[in-house]
Design an enzyme around this catalytic site. Structure first.
Site, PDB file in Angstrom:
ATOM      1  CE  LYS A 278      41.547  28.311  41.640  1.00  0.00           C
ATOM      2  NZ  LYS A 278      40.936  29.265  40.706  1.00  0.00           N
ATOM      3  NE  ARG A 352      31.478  33.834  42.622  1.00  0.00           N
ATOM      4  CZ  ARG A 352      31.586  34.208  41.362  1.00  0.00           C
ATOM      5  NH1 ARG A 352      30.500  34.423  40.634  1.00  0.00           N
ATOM      6  NH2 ARG A 352      32.764  34.408  40.817  1.00  0.00           N
TER       7      ARG A 352
HETATM    8  N1  BES Z   1      40.440  32.422  44.276  1.00  0.00           N
HETATM    9  C1  BES Z   1      39.942  32.458  42.947  1.00  0.00           C
HETATM   10  C2  BES Z   1      40.209  33.799  42.270  1.00  0.00           C
HETATM   11  C3  BES Z   1      41.606  34.039  41.794  1.00  0.00           C
HETATM   12  C4  BES Z   1      42.110  33.356  40.715  1.00  0.00           C
HETATM   13  C5  BES Z   1      42.371  35.007  42.383  1.00  0.00           C
HETATM   14  C6  BES Z   1      43.395  33.626  40.259  1.00  0.00           C
HETATM   15  C7  BES Z   1      43.639  35.291  41.923  1.00  0.00           C
HETATM   16  C8  BES Z   1      44.151  34.597  40.871  1.00  0.00           C
HETATM   17  C9  BES Z   1      38.437  32.242  42.940  1.00  0.00           C
HETATM   18  O1  BES Z   1      37.973  31.371  43.900  1.00  0.00           O
HETATM   19  C10 BES Z   1      38.104  31.659  41.620  1.00  0.00           C
HETATM   20  O2  BES Z   1      38.548  30.579  41.346  1.00  0.00           O
HETATM   21  N2  BES Z   1      37.344  32.391  40.821  1.00  0.00           N
HETATM   22  C11 BES Z   1      36.995  31.950  39.523  1.00  0.00           C
HETATM   23  C12 BES Z   1      35.567  32.327  39.286  1.00  0.00           C
HETATM   24  C13 BES Z   1      34.988  31.717  38.043  1.00  0.00           C
HETATM   25  C14 BES Z   1      34.866  30.214  38.199  1.00  0.00           C
HETATM   26  C15 BES Z   1      33.632  32.331  37.793  1.00  0.00           C
HETATM   27  C16 BES Z   1      37.912  32.641  38.528  1.00  0.00           C
HETATM   28  O3  BES Z   1      38.241  33.808  38.721  1.00  0.00           O
HETATM   29  O4  BES Z   1      38.320  31.983  37.577  1.00  0.00           O
HETATM   30 MN    MN Z   2      38.060  29.366  43.259  1.00  0.00          MN
END
Ligand code: BES
Ligand code: MN
Ligand code: ZN
Length: 496
Positions: A278, A352
């Site tokens: 990230k 997931r």
């Molecule tokens: N934990 C995150 C989701 C999230 C991101 C919650 C920001 C709250 C704020 C999750 O694991 C994630 O990183 N999801 C990705 C999915 C994507 C790679 C398809 C996302 O939401 O960017």
């Molecule tokens: Mn994630």
């Protein structure tokens, strides 16, 4: 904070602070009128001076009002009587509690609960008052070496109701206390940093809770997960030095033969994204990626405290998602516990992956219903913002139950589509499915992914990415959706 229910008339009341409502413009509520009579119209005269007009959320503290045997009388604006709705009531209650908390009053008697509030019954008003009082006492700064503010003086809150309402009020009080304690637990766990709140720490919390409330608790270790074939979960944890934990916590309040409600909570104690790292900005907030797990613990705590007559099982897959030489890589293909193979195209879509194995594991309980709770997608925040959680299920009756629970708890969820049409976005050339479905409808394709592991039971998914914590100046866990979950369980228990 101590709460109690009493019927004491204002003129007989002896409290460090007595709290009464004033409507717009300068209309005394019944209890304020009684105090006014007692004090030879002291309240009316002060209002006539223009110091307070009764607007929603306004307050005026009176000290040593004549002939009223209480040190303080707090006047609280309730707005126009006809317009007093849930939102206005909450604003007023919060303003009242803040005004009391600004003084040294150790106790207060609240004469606001019998006021008529649109779409709210006494149960709701009492529960919300307890949650508000608890929230004002809560601090996110538990790890500061010096406290932000001196401890609040207010220790006891007496809620005044009509004698005829005593029974309802006592029930609401017990529910409110249990929900508040569950919310508190979920907030505190969420706020803890990733170096303290590790998977092992969550497991310890579950074990502690099982001792306190005589619950059954089982912690599966990595070798157990290997035996079960949880290849998706194990792929996420392989870049981390913290051992993964798979927590199973049971409250057996129902008959042996009653099918259980299973709550599955995402327990990623830190989500750096893995190799699909990230960006740095706000990455600290990914310590909140275990808020689904925290809400499961909070809801089970409340159910156990209330001794709800149902069987409830919490399932929490927990690990970290970090980049490392051993970490899972984009393109890697893993076999989930269900046997379905997954091409991991983005290691940041890890929630997931741990949930799918937990959902397969849940099959063994022959559940009445399975609800998973997860900070699953940033896309859900884009779709719904921070006011409501995303609700996904193909079962209309279950959707209705969860929507009503959210309404009743003031912790709402909004249903999103989970149609077949979206499933093909998860197609992979190399495995049964990919773990991402592209940018469009990101929260829906995440739910579609989970749906492939839930064919054997009734299932709903709550995406709490936008509701579990607040960012910015007020950064901190919210304890959501513990109130929604507890109301769902209360309604299920009442239907037995
Ligand atoms: N934990 C995150 C989701 C999230 C991101 C919650 C920001 C709250 C704020 C999750 O694991 C994630 O990183 N999801 C990705 C999915 C994507 C790679 C398809 C996302 O939401 O960017
Ligand atoms: Mn994630
Ligand atoms: Zn995550």
């Amino acid at each position: 904070m101590e709460f109690s229910i009493k019927n004491t008339q204002p003129e007989k009341q002896r409290a460090a602070c007595i709290v009464v409502g004033v409507y717009e413009t300068r209309q005394l509520s019944a209890s304020a009128q009684q105090l006014d009579n007692l004090s030879q119209n002291h309240l009316t005269r002060i209002l006539a001076m223009g110091d307070m007009d009764g607007r929603v959320g306004s307050t005026l503290m009176l000290h040593h009002a004549p002939d009223i045997g209480n040190d303080r009388v707090l006047l609280v604006g309730l707005g126009k009587a006809k317009e007093l709705d849930r939102k206005a009531f909450l604003t007023s209650i919060n303003a009242a509690l803040a005004a009391i908390n600004d003084t040294g009053a150790p106790n207060a008697a609240l004469y606001l609960l019998e006021e008529t509030v649109a779409n709210a019954d006494l149960r709701w008003k009492i529960e919300q008052t307890i949650l508000a009082a608890q929230a004002q006492r809560h601090t996110a700064g538990k790890l500061k070496s010096k406290k932000d503010a001196p401890a609040k003086a207010l220790k006891k809150l007496t809620l005044i109701v009509e004698p005829a309402n005593n029974k309802t009020a006592e029930i609401a009080l017990a529910e409110g206390r249990a929900i508040a304690a569950g919310v508190e637990l979920a907030k505190d766990l969420g706020n803890l940093p990733g170096n303290i709140c590790t998977p092992s720490y969550l497991a310890e919390q579950a074990l502690d809770m099982s001792k306190e409330f005589s619950l059954k608790c089982e912690i599966l270790e990595r070798k157990d997960m290997e035996k079960l074939g949880m290849g998706a979960l194990l792929a996420v944890t392989q870049g981390s030095r913290q051992p993964p934990k798979f927590i199973v916590l049971r409250h057996n309040g129902g008959k042996k033969t009653d099918a259980p409600v299973v709550l599955v909570g995402k327990g990623i104690t830190f989500d750096a994204g893995g190799i699909s790292l990230k960006p740095a900005a706000e990455m600290d907030e990914m310590k909140y990626d275990m808020c689904g797990a925290a809400s499961v613990l909070g809801a089970i705590r409340a159910a156990a405290e209330l001794k709800l007559p149902l069987n409830l099982i919490g399932v929490i897959p927990s690990c970290e998602n970090l980049p490392d030489g051993q970490a899972v890589k984009p393109g890697d293909i893993v076999t989930s516990m269900s046997g379905q193979t997954i091409e991991i195209l983005n290691t940041d879509a890890e929630g997931r992956l741990i949930l799918c194995d937990a959902l397969t594991y849940a099959e063994r309980f022959d559940p009445a219903v399975v609800i998973d709770i997860a900070t699953l997608t940033g896309a859900c925040v884009i779709a719904l913002g921070h006011h409501v959680s995303g609700l996904f299920t193909e079962d209309d009756a279950l959707a209705g139950e969860l929507e009503r629970a959210g309404q009743a708890a003031h912790d709402r969820a909004w249903r999103m589509p989970l149609w077949e049409d979206y499933q093909s976005q998860l197609d992979s050339n190399f495995a049964d499915m990919a773990n991402i479905g592209g940018r469009p409808a990101g929260s829906i394709t995440a739910a579609c992914f989970l749906s492939r592991f839930t064919k054997k039971y009734n299932w709903a998914h709550l995406d709490i990415a936008g509701t579990a914590w607040k960012s910015g100046k007020e950064k901190g866990g919210t304890g959501r959706p513990v109130p929604l979950l507890v109301h769902f369980l209360l309604a299920r228990a009442a239907a037995i």
